[in-house]
Write a protein that holds these residues in place. Structure first.
Motif, PDB file in Angstrom:
ATOM      1  N   ARG A  88      29.932  46.064 -41.556  1.00 35.38           N
ATOM      2  CA  ARG A  88      30.732  45.073 -42.277  1.00 35.38           C
ATOM      3  C   ARG A  88      31.605  45.666 -43.382  1.00 35.38           C
ATOM      4  N   GLN A  89      31.287  46.849 -43.853  1.00 34.61           N
ATOM      5  CA  GLN A  89      32.087  47.460 -44.906  1.00 34.61           C
ATOM      6  C   GLN A  89      33.160  48.402 -44.361  1.00 34.61           C
ATOM      7  N   GLN A  90      33.201  48.549 -43.033  1.00 42.21           N
ATOM      8  CA  GLN A  90      34.145  49.472 -42.404  1.00 42.21           C
ATOM      9  C   GLN A  90      35.386  48.727 -41.911  1.00 42.21           C
ATOM     10  N   ASN A  91      36.479  49.471 -41.745  1.00 45.30           N
ATOM     11  CA  ASN A  91      37.729  48.901 -41.253  1.00 45.30           C
ATOM     12  C   ASN A  91      37.731  48.951 -39.727  1.00 45.30           C
ATOM     13  N   ILE A  92      36.917  48.088 -39.120  1.00 43.84           N
ATOM     14  CA  ILE A  92      36.756  48.106 -37.667  1.00 43.84           C
ATOM     15  C   ILE A  92      37.784  47.191 -37.009  1.00 43.84           C
ATOM     16  N   GLY A  93      38.088  47.470 -35.746  1.00 42.78           N
ATOM     17  CA  GLY A  93      39.016  46.647 -34.983  1.00 42.78           C
ATOM     18  C   GLY A  93      38.318  45.970 -33.821  1.00 42.78           C
ATOM     19  N   LEU A  94      39.038  45.076 -33.173  1.00 48.15           N
ATOM     20  CA  LEU A  94      38.469  44.381 -32.020  1.00 48.15           C
ATOM     21  C   LEU A  94      38.148  45.361 -30.898  1.00 48.15           C
ATOM     22  N   ASP A  95      38.963  46.418 -30.776  1.00 48.01           N
ATOM     23  CA  ASP A  95      38.696  47.395 -29.729  1.00 48.01           C
ATOM     24  C   ASP A  95      37.385  48.143 -30.001  1.00 48.01           C
ATOM     25  N   ASP A  96      37.092  48.432 -31.285  1.00 51.03           N
ATOM     26  CA  ASP A  96      35.821  49.067 -31.632  1.00 51.03           C
ATOM     27  C   ASP A  96      34.653  48.161 -31.262  1.00 51.03           C
ATOM     28  N   LEU A  97      34.812  46.887 -31.591  1.00 51.07           N
ATOM     29  CA  LEU A  97      33.751  45.914 -31.332  1.00 51.07           C
ATOM     30  C   LEU A  97      33.538  45.747 -29.832  1.00 51.07           C
ATOM     31  N   ALA A  98      34.622  45.635 -29.084  1.00 57.05           N
ATOM     32  CA  ALA A  98      34.514  45.454 -27.636  1.00 57.05           C
ATOM     33  C   ALA A  98      33.873  46.671 -26.978  1.00 57.05           C
ATOM     34  N   GLN A  99      34.248  47.867 -27.423  1.00 59.91           N
ATOM     35  CA  GLN A  99      33.669  49.086 -26.855  1.00 59.91           C
ATOM     36  C   GLN A  99      32.168  49.158 -27.134  1.00 59.91           C
ATOM     37  N   ALA A 100      31.760  48.766 -28.343  1.00 56.28           N
ATOM     38  CA  ALA A 100      30.337  48.787 -28.698  1.00 56.28           C
ATOM     39  C   ALA A 100      29.538  47.808 -27.854  1.00 56.28           C
ATOM     40  N   CYS A 101      30.205  46.723 -27.393  1.00 54.06           N
ATOM     41  CA  CYS A 101      29.510  45.689 -26.620  1.00 54.06           C
ATOM     42  C   CYS A 101      29.682  45.863 -25.114  1.00 54.06           C
ATOM     43  N   GLY A 102      30.565  46.774 -24.701  1.00 56.32           N
ATOM     44  CA  GLY A 102      30.735  47.037 -23.286  1.00 56.32           C
ATOM     45  C   GLY A 102      31.497  45.984 -22.522  1.00 56.32           C
ATOM     46  N   VAL A 103      32.382  45.240 -23.220  1.00 58.20           N
ATOM     47  CA  VAL A 103      33.202  44.216 -22.551  1.00 58.20           C
ATOM     48  C   VAL A 103      34.626  44.314 -23.084  1.00 58.20           C
ATOM     49  N   ASP A 104      35.551  43.593 -22.429  1.00 58.15           N
ATOM     50  CA  ASP A 104      36.915  43.607 -22.941  1.00 58.15           C
ATOM     51  C   ASP A 104      37.045  42.665 -24.135  1.00 58.15           C
ATOM     52  N   ARG A 105      38.120  42.837 -24.887  1.00 60.91           N
ATOM     53  CA  ARG A 105      38.298  42.092 -26.127  1.00 60.91           C
ATOM     54  C   ARG A 105      38.371  40.587 -25.897  1.00 60.91           C
ATOM     55  N   PHE A 106      38.985  40.163 -24.806  1.00 56.08           N
ATOM     56  CA  PHE A 106      39.203  38.740 -24.573  1.00 56.08           C
ATOM     57  C   PHE A 106      37.897  38.027 -24.213  1.00 56.08           C
ATOM     58  N   ARG A 107      37.105  38.648 -23.353  1.00 56.25           N
ATOM     59  CA  ARG A 107      35.808  38.070 -23.017  1.00 56.25           C
ATOM     60  C   ARG A 107      34.909  38.030 -24.255  1.00 56.25           C
ATOM     61  N   LEU A 108      34.957  39.094 -25.042  1.00 58.30           N
ATOM     62  CA  LEU A 108      34.138  39.155 -26.244  1.00 58.30           C
ATOM     63  C   LEU A 108      34.505  38.029 -27.211  1.00 58.30           C
ATOM     64  N   THR A 109      35.793  37.846 -27.450  1.00 57.66           N
ATOM     65  CA  THR A 109      36.217  36.812 -28.399  1.00 57.66           C
ATOM     66  C   THR A 109      35.805  35.428 -27.928  1.00 57.66           C
ATOM     67  N   ARG A 110      35.959  35.140 -26.627  1.00 54.37           N
ATOM     68  CA  ARG A 110      35.559  33.834 -26.095  1.00 54.37           C
ATOM     69  C   ARG A 110      34.063  33.608 -26.276  1.00 54.37           C
ATOM     70  N   ALA A 111      33.251  34.603 -25.946  1.00 47.25           N
ATOM     71  CA  ALA A 111      31.797  34.466 -26.062  1.00 47.25           C
ATOM     72  C   ALA A 111      31.383  34.312 -27.515  1.00 47.25           C
ATOM     73  N   PHE A 112      32.029  35.052 -28.402  1.00 46.59           N
ATOM     74  CA  PHE A 112      31.669  35.018 -29.815  1.00 46.59           C
ATOM     75  C   PHE A 112      31.995  33.655 -30.425  1.00 46.59           C
ATOM     76  N   LYS A 113      33.182  33.140 -30.128  1.00 49.24           N
ATOM     77  CA  LYS A 113      33.564  31.835 -30.662  1.00 49.24           C
ATOM     78  C   LYS A 113      32.675  30.727 -30.126  1.00 49.24           C
ATOM     79  N   ALA A 114      32.287  30.827 -28.851  1.00 50.52           N
ATOM     80  CA  ALA A 114      31.395  29.819 -28.273  1.00 50.52           C
ATOM     81  C   ALA A 114      30.026  29.851 -28.936  1.00 50.52           C
TER      82      ALA A 114
END
Length: 285
Positions: free
Chosen positions: A184-210
Motif C-alpha cells: 500500500r505504500q508503493q507506487n504500484i500499477g494495475l499491471d503489477d497487480l494483475a501480474q501478481a494475481c495471474g490474470v489480465d487487468r480487465f478481468r481483475l478490475t471486474r472481479a475486484f469491483k464485484a
C-alpha cells in the motif's frame, strides 16, 4: 450554498473517537473506517449507501457499521442532517465483550445484525456514552456509560469465526486485496497487480469491483487514507504522512482526505491525541 461542521474528540483512555457533525447536500465520498461505528441521527434525513443498499436514517435511528464497510453520505432534504457517532476500536470491543461472554470463538469477527435499526434503548445508550466521552466526564462516569452501551449493543451483535480465505469472494479479488495491503505504500500499477494475481487487468478490475464495491485504485486510496488517520492521530505531520504513504505531496493527501472526511489532515491531527496502536482493517463486501 451548502454548509457543514464537524466536532471531533478522542477519549484518552480508550482511544474512542466521538464525532458530532452536520452536513447539507453532498456529505462525503465512499470510504471506510478501521473501527466499528455506532451512531444516532439527531435530525434531518441521513442518506448513505452501504453493502449495496441505500439507507435513510431519520431522527432517533441508530446506524451500525463494521470495519471496512464502504459507505458514503448525502443529505437529500433541505436543512441537512446532524448525527453523533462513536468509533470503537475493534480490539477494544472484542476485549470488552470477552469479559462478558466467555464462550466467544477464537479469532472472532463481530458482525452487526443490521446496518440501520430502531431501538430506543440503544439510541439512548449511544447518546449517553457519546456525551460522557465527548465532555470528558469523570472516569467512572465514562466507564459506566460505555458498559451501558455494550449491554445495549449485545442484542445487535453476532460472533462469527473469521474466514481466510473467505469462500464468498472470488480468489483473484482476495489475492489482489492482500497484495494492495502488502504494497500500500508503493507506487504500484494495475499491471503489477494483475501480474501478481495471474490474470489480465480487465478481468481483475471486474472481479475486484464485484467483490469490494470499489475499483482497485479507489480501494488503494481508501486504504492509504485509513492508515493516514492512524498516523495523524499518533502525531505525525501531514507532510510526513504523505511521504510515508506514497502520496505525491501534502496537498495530494489533503485533497483525498477532505473528500472522504470533510476535514483537513492538519485539523484531524489537532483534534486527536494519544491514540492506541491500531491495525488497518480489511473492508468487507
Amino acid at each position: 450554498m451548502t454548509s457543514h461542521w464537524i466536532d471531533l474528540r478522542q477519549d484518552r483512555e480508550t482511544g474512542i473517537e466521538t464525532i458530532r457533525a452536520h452536513f447539507e447536500g453532498h456529505a462525503y465520498d465512499p470510504h471506510w473506517h478501521d473501527s466499528y461505528l455506532v451512531g444516532v441521527t439527531e435530525l434531518g434525513v441521513q442518506q448513505f449507501d452501504c453493502r449495496r443498499t441505500r439507507h435513510f436514517s431519520t431522527a432517533g435511528r441508530v446506524f451500525l457499521l463494521e470495519p471496512g464497510d464502504i459507505h458514503n453520505g448525502h443529505a437529500p432534504e433541505p436543512g441537512g442532517f446532524t448525527y453523533r457517532t462513536l468509533y470503537l476500536d475493534p480490539q477494544w470491543l472484542v476485549d470488552q465483550l470477552r469479559a462478558q461472554f466467555h464462550d466467544a470463538p477464537e479469532h472472532p469477527h463481530l458482525s452487526f445484525a443490521a446496518t440501520l435499526c430502531t431501538d430506543s434503548r440503544l439510541a439512548l445508550a449511544t447518546a449517553m456514552a457519546f456525551q460522557a466521552l465527548h465532555d470528558d466526564e469523570l472516569r467512572i462516569v465514562r466507564q459506566a456509560a460505555l458498559d451501558h452501551l455494550l449491554s445495549s449493543l449485545t442484542g445487535h451483535l453476532a460472533w462469527r469465526k473469521r474466514l481466510d480465505p473467505d469462500p464468498r469472494l472470488p480468489r483473484v479479488a482476495q489475492r489482489a486485496r492482500d497484495y494492495l495491503h502488502a504494497q500500500r505504500q508503493q507506487n504500484i500499477g494495475l499491471d503489477d497487480l494483475a501480474q501478481a494475481c495471474g490474470v489480465d487487468r480487465f478481468r481483475l478490475t471486474r472481479a475486484f469491483k464485484a467483490a469490494f464495491g470499489l475499483a482497485p485504485h479507489a480501494y488503494l486510496i481508501q486504504l492509504r487514507l485509513a492508515e493516514a488517520r492512524c498516523l495523524l492521530a499518533a502525531g505525525d505531520s501531514p507532510a510526513a504522512v504523505a511521504a510515508t504513504l506514497g502520496f505525491a505531496d501534502q496537498s495530494h493527501l489533503g485533497r483525498w482526505f477532505r473528500r472522504a472526511y470533510r476535514m483537513t489532515p492538519a485539523d484531524y491531527r489537532r483534534r486527536c491525541t494519544n491514540p492506541p496502536d491500531r491495525q488497518v482493517a480489511t473492508p468487507q463486501d
